[in-house]
Design a protein around this motif. Structure first.
Motif, PDB file in Angstrom:
ATOM      1  N   ALA A 295       0.829  -1.208   0.000  1.00  0.00           N
ATOM      2  CA  ALA A 295       0.000   0.000   0.000  1.00  0.00           C
ATOM      3  C   ALA A 295       0.865   1.260   0.000  1.00  0.00           C
ATOM      4  N   ARG A 296       1.949   1.253   0.769  1.00  0.00           N
ATOM      5  CA  ARG A 296       2.833   2.419   0.793  1.00  0.00           C
ATOM      6  C   ARG A 296       3.541   2.609  -0.545  1.00  0.00           C
ATOM      7  N   ALA A 297       3.931   1.499  -1.161  1.00  0.00           N
ATOM      8  CA  ALA A 297       4.589   1.580  -2.473  1.00  0.00           C
ATOM      9  C   ALA A 297       3.616   2.087  -3.529  1.00  0.00           C
ATOM     10  N   ARG A 298       2.368   1.650  -3.454  1.00  0.00           N
ATOM     11  CA  ARG A 298       1.359   2.111  -4.407  1.00  0.00           C
ATOM     12  C   ARG A 298       1.145   3.615  -4.261  1.00  0.00           C
ATOM     13  N   ALA A 299       1.054   4.087  -3.018  1.00  0.00           N
ATOM     14  CA  ALA A 299       0.863   5.517  -2.789  1.00  0.00           C
ATOM     15  C   ALA A 299       2.037   6.311  -3.356  1.00  0.00           C
ATOM     16  N   GLU A 300       3.245   5.777  -3.196  1.00  0.00           N
ATOM     17  CA  GLU A 300       4.423   6.453  -3.744  1.00  0.00           C
ATOM     18  C   GLU A 300       4.336   6.526  -5.258  1.00  0.00           C
ATOM     19  N   ALA A 301       4.015   5.408  -5.893  1.00  0.00           N
ATOM     20  CA  ALA A 301       3.948   5.382  -7.358  1.00  0.00           C
ATOM     21  C   ALA A 301       2.875   6.345  -7.866  1.00  0.00           C
ATOM     22  N   GLN A 302       1.711   6.313  -7.246  1.00  0.00           N
ATOM     23  CA  GLN A 302       0.620   7.162  -7.725  1.00  0.00           C
ATOM     24  C   GLN A 302       0.916   8.644  -7.516  1.00  0.00           C
ATOM     25  N   SER A 303       1.700   8.973  -6.476  1.00  0.00           N
ATOM     26  CA  SER A 303       2.022  10.374  -6.222  1.00  0.00           C
ATOM     27  C   SER A 303       3.089  10.911  -7.162  1.00  0.00           C
ATOM     28  N   VAL A 304       3.914  10.026  -7.708  1.00  0.00           N
ATOM     29  CA  VAL A 304       5.020  10.452  -8.566  1.00  0.00           C
ATOM     30  C   VAL A 304       4.650  10.383 -10.048  1.00  0.00           C
ATOM     31  N   MET A 305       3.942   9.333 -10.440  1.00  0.00           N
ATOM     32  CA  MET A 305       3.659   9.113 -11.857  1.00  0.00           C
ATOM     33  C   MET A 305       2.670  10.142 -12.397  1.00  0.00           C
ATOM     34  N   GLY A 307       1.521   9.769 -15.642  1.00  0.00           N
ATOM     35  CA  GLY A 307       0.728   9.064 -16.646  1.00  0.00           C
ATOM     36  C   GLY A 307       0.408   7.663 -16.174  1.00  0.00           C
ATOM     37  N   ASP A 308       0.015   6.801 -17.113  1.00  0.00           N
ATOM     38  CA  ASP A 308      -0.340   5.423 -16.771  1.00  0.00           C
ATOM     39  C   ASP A 308       0.875   4.536 -16.568  1.00  0.00           C
ATOM     40  N   THR A 309       2.017   4.969 -17.058  1.00  0.00           N
ATOM     41  CA  THR A 309       3.246   4.188 -16.891  1.00  0.00           C
ATOM     42  C   THR A 309       4.337   5.088 -16.330  1.00  0.00           C
ATOM     43  N   ALA A 310       5.260   4.471 -15.592  1.00  0.00           N
ATOM     44  CA  ALA A 310       6.365   5.226 -15.012  1.00  0.00           C
ATOM     45  C   ALA A 310       7.418   5.521 -16.078  1.00  0.00           C
ATOM     46  N   THR A 311       8.060   6.675 -15.970  1.00  0.00           N
ATOM     47  CA  THR A 311       9.156   7.040 -16.859  1.00  0.00           C
ATOM     48  C   THR A 311      10.488   6.804 -16.149  1.00  0.00           C
ATOM     49  N   GLY A 312      11.590   6.920 -16.904  1.00  0.00           N
ATOM     50  CA  GLY A 312      12.903   6.766 -16.297  1.00  0.00           C
ATOM     51  C   GLY A 312      13.170   7.806 -15.232  1.00  0.00           C
ATOM     52  N   GLU A 313      12.789   9.062 -15.500  1.00  0.00           N
ATOM     53  CA  GLU A 313      12.998  10.134 -14.523  1.00  0.00           C
ATOM     54  C   GLU A 313      12.154   9.900 -13.280  1.00  0.00           C
ATOM     55  N   GLU A 314      10.913   9.434 -13.452  1.00  0.00           N
ATOM     56  CA  GLU A 314      10.054   9.154 -12.298  1.00  0.00           C
ATOM     57  C   GLU A 314      10.588   7.988 -11.479  1.00  0.00           C
ATOM     58  N   ALA A 315      11.146   6.985 -12.149  1.00  0.00           N
ATOM     59  CA  ALA A 315      11.682   5.828 -11.435  1.00  0.00           C
ATOM     60  C   ALA A 315      12.753   6.234 -10.436  1.00  0.00           C
ATOM     61  N   ALA A 316      13.510   7.267 -10.769  1.00  0.00           N
ATOM     62  CA  ALA A 316      14.579   7.724  -9.877  1.00  0.00           C
ATOM     63  C   ALA A 316      14.028   8.434  -8.650  1.00  0.00           C
ATOM     64  N   ARG A 317      12.715   8.726  -8.636  1.00  0.00           N
ATOM     65  CA  ARG A 317      12.109   9.453  -7.515  1.00  0.00           C
ATOM     66  C   ARG A 317      11.137   8.574  -6.728  1.00  0.00           C
ATOM     67  N   MET A 318      11.356   7.252  -6.766  1.00  0.00           N
ATOM     68  CA  MET A 318      10.504   6.328  -6.018  1.00  0.00           C
ATOM     69  C   MET A 318      11.375   5.430  -5.138  1.00  0.00           C
ATOM     70  N   PRO A 319      11.888   5.970  -4.018  1.00  0.00           N
ATOM     71  CA  PRO A 319      12.852   5.216  -3.214  1.00  0.00           C
ATOM     72  C   PRO A 319      12.291   3.939  -2.610  1.00  0.00           C
ATOM     73  N   LEU A 320      11.020   3.930  -2.181  1.00  0.00           N
ATOM     74  CA  LEU A 320      10.488   2.717  -1.563  1.00  0.00           C
ATOM     75  C   LEU A 320      10.398   1.585  -2.575  1.00  0.00           C
ATOM     76  N   ILE A 321       9.958   1.894  -3.787  1.00  0.00           N
ATOM     77  CA  ILE A 321       9.877   0.834  -4.801  1.00  0.00           C
ATOM     78  C   ILE A 321      11.271   0.314  -5.119  1.00  0.00           C
ATOM     79  N   ARG A 322      12.251   1.190  -5.180  1.00  0.00           N
ATOM     80  CA  ARG A 322      13.632   0.724  -5.356  1.00  0.00           C
ATOM     81  C   ARG A 322      14.053  -0.159  -4.181  1.00  0.00           C
ATOM     82  N   GLN A 323      13.663   0.199  -2.954  1.00  0.00           N
ATOM     83  CA  GLN A 323      14.023  -0.622  -1.795  1.00  0.00           C
ATOM     84  C   GLN A 323      13.381  -2.004  -1.859  1.00  0.00           C
ATOM     85  N   ILE A 324      12.146  -2.076  -2.373  1.00  0.00           N
ATOM     86  CA  ILE A 324      11.495  -3.381  -2.530  1.00  0.00           C
ATOM     87  C   ILE A 324      12.283  -4.240  -3.518  1.00  0.00           C
TER      88      ILE A 324
END
Length: 457
Positions: A295-305, A307-324
């Protein structure tokens, strides 16, 4: 390293392998190795810095970070890849970066290194985002049906590696190549009793004699695609083949010929999608195992993205998903065991190493060693909140030293983009009674798949 916070979760830990509590002997070790290499690891390997023994040949397993640093960095020339590893892989991928040694490896590495620069990886990110979107669209059609997400992630990462390697130009039957390599690995990658007894390489290993036709066809298809590209020339955004063809060793100006390009491309195609697919499948399993983290990872993704898919620049701003992703790689490293052969006497952990000894770095045991990790079997992405606190040679999902995986940044970017895209659109839940079983033959796979349900949000 600083221990992670104590885990008070009363649930059993996520899927793991019971390690050996008694000596297996030669035949027992062979049986175990052919069904699951991880089962040859002694349980004391997760509680000791080094374990040694003799099963036909002398062997040592090292879990001490200082000793590992010596093998992979300080005295790396004394510890080339083991003969068994080379014998398994060379028929399929030749003397590519993964197998080559010495000067032949060094010039190829220098020529290929710029291909995996951050600039080039960001340029390839849209391909990863597009594949993530197609995966999400397929998942949306599954409803509440249990789905094997290992197979879905294999398909998704296969889409990525095919497009970034050959720009989807239709000149290369990548799926046929993948099937041929899968056949080779299934039949030839199993450890032979002859290997365990130290029998010379020139004695044939029967299981490796019957896959030559498939491998030959695979190489011929790749050679034809490379020659077609030479004749056609590069397209718009350079793909991996374009970049490799343009690359040269800055010291010698040497460029790869067709066979060298083919061997390295086949390595990237198979390793590049197999290992990332495994990382993603295990990451989704762990998110389903821990709904709070999900749930925390989903909230992070939805707050950063945006569009419907993540970009390379957005991926660099999602630390929890990287930690997973990092924690999935700790618990289930695709390369669960690294094997080297000592060329000259040495000393590791105050223990004598002889020329010819096999020195193993059991990454699976290293990542679960109680001397290095707090509650090591638990899923705890917070271990990687401060990456500087993680001892470098205690965490080696991509190896280290001069032979660290050249595609590590590619794999991490791809995994974060795809995982973020899927978590933003679905809630993943475990399927009761269908827990994955970690099994390693060549890579560490969930033996029966990763069965989950996905609920659209």
């Amino acid at each position: 390293m600083d221990p992670a916070p104590a885990n008070t979760d009363s649930r059993p830990p996520p899927a793991h392998v019971p390690l050996a509590t008694e000596p297996l002997g030669i035949l027992g070790s062979l049986k175990a190795a052919r069904s699951n290499l991880l089962s040859i690891l002694p349980e004391i390997a997760v509680r000791q810095p080094m374990v040694s023994g003799q099963t036909g040949i002398r062997w040592h397993m090292i879990m001490d970070p200082d000793a590992i640093r010596r093998v992979l960095l300080e005295n790396v020339d004394n510890y080339p890849k083991s003969k068994t590893t080379k014998n398994i892989l060379r028929p399929a991928i030749g003397d590519s970066l993964f197998v080559a040694e010495g000067a032949h490896w060094r010039w190829q590495r220098r020529a290929a290194a710029p291909v995996f620069s951050q600039r080039n990886m960001l340029a390839l990110a849209p391909v990863m985002s597009a594949a993530a979107g197609r995966s999400a669209d397929r998942i949306a059609t599954t409803g509440d049906r249990p789905t094997d997400f290992l197979q879905e992630m294999v398909r998704t990462t296969f889409d990525v590696i095919s497009d970034v390697t050959f720009s989807g130009d239709g000149t290369f039957d990548a799926e046929a190549v993948h099937r041929a390599i899968d056949l080779y690995i299934d039949e030839a990658a199993k450890v032979s009793l002859l290997d365990m007894l130290g029998i010379p390489d020139w004695v044939p290993r029967p299981a490796r004699l019957f896959t030559g036709k498939a491998v030959g066809q695979m190489k011929a298809v790749a050679d034809e695609a490379i020659e077609a590209r030479r004749n056609r020339g590069p397209g718009g955004v350079p793909d991996l083949l374009d970049l490799l063809m343009a690359g040269e060793d800055p010291e010698t100006a040497k460029a790869m010929n067709t066979s060298e390009l083919r061997d390295n491309l086949l390595t990237f195609i198979v390793a590049g999608h197999e290992t990332t697919a495994l990382t993603l499948a295990w990451s989704l399993y762990l998110c389903a195992y821990d709904p709070d983290v999900q749930a925390r990872a989903r909230a992070e993704a939805q707050s950063v993205m945006q569009g419907d898919t993540a970009t390379g620049e957005e991926a660099a701003r999602m630390p929890l998903i990287r930690q997973i992703v990092d924690e999935a790689l700790r618990l289930y490293p695709p390369a669960g065991i690294l094997s080297r052969t000592a060329q000259a006497p040495d000393v590791l952990c105050a223990r004598d190493i002889r020329a010819g000894d096999t020195v193993m770095i059991p990454i699976y045991a290293l990542h679960r060693n109680h001397m290095l990790w707090d509650n090591p079997n638990a899923f705890d992405p917070s271990r990687f909140e401060d990456r500087k606190s993680v001892e470098r040679y205690a965490y080696l999902p991509f190896g280290d030293g001069p032979r660290i995986c050249i595609g590590a940044s590619f794999a991490i970017q791809e995994a974060v983009i795809i995982l973020a895209t899927l978590l933003a659109r679905f809630r993943f839940d475990l399927v009761q009674g269908r827990d994955p079983e970690p099994v390693m033959i060549l890579t560490l796979r969930p033996d029966t798949g990763v069965w989950l349900t996905a609920k659209a949000l």
